[in-house]
Enzyme design. Sequence first.
Site, PDB file in Angstrom:
ATOM      1  N   ARG A 126       0.815  -1.217   0.000  1.00 32.57           N
ATOM      2  CA  ARG A 126       0.000   0.000   0.000  1.00 32.57           C
ATOM      3  C   ARG A 126       0.844   1.261   0.000  1.00 32.57           C
ATOM      4  NH1 ARG A 126      -2.569  -3.737   2.756  1.00 32.57           N
ATOM      5  NH2 ARG A 126      -1.388  -3.202   4.607  1.00 32.57           N
ATOM      6  N   GLU A 136       3.986  -6.401  13.204  1.00 31.88           N
ATOM      7  CA  GLU A 136       2.906  -6.506  14.195  1.00 31.88           C
ATOM      8  C   GLU A 136       2.364  -7.941  14.175  1.00 31.88           C
ATOM      9  OE1 GLU A 136      -0.255  -3.790  13.359  1.00 31.88           O
ATOM     10  OE2 GLU A 136      -1.181  -4.050  15.319  1.00 31.88           O
TER      11      GLU A 136
HETATM   12  C1  PRP Z   1       1.446  -2.932   6.828  1.00 27.10           C
HETATM   13  C2  PRP Z   1       1.581  -1.454   6.529  1.00 27.10           C
HETATM   14  C3  PRP Z   1       3.031  -1.181   6.804  1.00 27.10           C
HETATM   15  C4  PRP Z   1       3.341  -2.123   7.946  1.00 27.10           C
HETATM   16  C5  PRP Z   1       3.371  -1.382   9.246  1.00 27.10           C
HETATM   17  O1  PRP Z   1       1.892  -3.648   5.714  1.00 27.10           O
HETATM   18  O2  PRP Z   1       1.217  -1.161   5.183  1.00 27.10           O
HETATM   19  O3  PRP Z   1       3.859  -1.445   5.683  1.00 27.10           O
HETATM   20  O4  PRP Z   1       2.305  -3.116   7.959  1.00 27.10           O
HETATM   21  O5  PRP Z   1       3.664  -2.223  10.327  1.00 27.10           O
HETATM   22  P1  PRP Z   1       4.893  -2.005  11.316  1.00 27.10           P
HETATM   23  O6  PRP Z   1       4.999  -0.512  11.576  1.00 27.10           O
HETATM   24  O7  PRP Z   1       4.498  -2.770  12.536  1.00 27.10           O
HETATM   25  O8  PRP Z   1       6.113  -2.538  10.672  1.00 27.10           O
HETATM   26  P2  PRP Z   1       1.638  -5.218   5.502  1.00 27.10           P
HETATM   27  O9  PRP Z   1       2.673  -5.984   6.204  1.00 27.10           O
HETATM   28  O10 PRP Z   1       0.210  -5.502   5.834  1.00 27.10           O
HETATM   29  O11 PRP Z   1       1.960  -5.421   3.945  1.00 27.10           O
HETATM   30  P3  PRP Z   1       1.109  -5.103   2.607  1.00 27.10           P
HETATM   31  O12 PRP Z   1       0.977  -3.596   2.501  1.00 27.10           O
HETATM   32  O13 PRP Z   1       1.965  -5.647   1.507  1.00 27.10           O
HETATM   33  O14 PRP Z   1      -0.233  -5.794   2.726  1.00 27.10           O
END
Ligand code: PRP
Length: 176
Positions: free
Chosen positions: A64, A101
């Site tokens: 995203r 997370e």
């Molecule tokens: C989510 C979000 C951030 C990250 C934040 O991505 O878009 O990149 O988690 O988490 P943090 O601050 O605890 O590291 P996700 O892992 O869901 O990946 P995606 O956007 O590819 O679905």
Amino acid sequence: HDSNLLEDVKARVRDVPDFPKPGILFKDVTPVLADPHLFGRVVNAMAAPFRGRHITKVVAVEARGFLLGAPIALALHTGFAPARKPGKLPYKSVMERYSLEYGDDGLQLHEDAVSRGDRVLIVDDLLATGGTAAATARLVSKLGGEVVGFSFLISLDFLPGRERLGAEKVCALLSY
Ligand code: PRP
């Protein structure tokens, strides 16, 4: 100054309980992106604190983060580089591991994505624990770039992400 922006964004961020795992309240930004006027205002507001800061590159995080990072790079007249999950980038890359997370992962950057002396803005949709953004910052530093700051649409301030990255470097439109 876009005075009603925070209320307008808040009204469109959709809370999805128990995604992707039980107990996680997911902040879904797709309704914000779906509104062309609101999307433009968000991009402008996320770029604004970094105008005049001589940013030379925006690095955004899969997946995203790309949606916001690319238009922010255009708004700041900089190049763009994607930080991707392992095995997705085609060319020679550098790698950093981090804990999320919900799980463990790694991120990669092409070794020519950032050059020594680049002034880099890191962009993502959401700041939670800060593990993802911190790993991205380490990738930028590894390649000789300077991390000028971080721009997020949403920051979860009940988690330690902001302090972990250095609060003075972090901009977020919305905080929860
Ligand atoms: C989510 C979000 C951030 C990250 C934040 O991505 O878009 O990149 O988690 O988490 P943090 O601050 O605890 O590291 P996700 O892992 O869901 O990946 P995606 O956007 O590819 O679905």
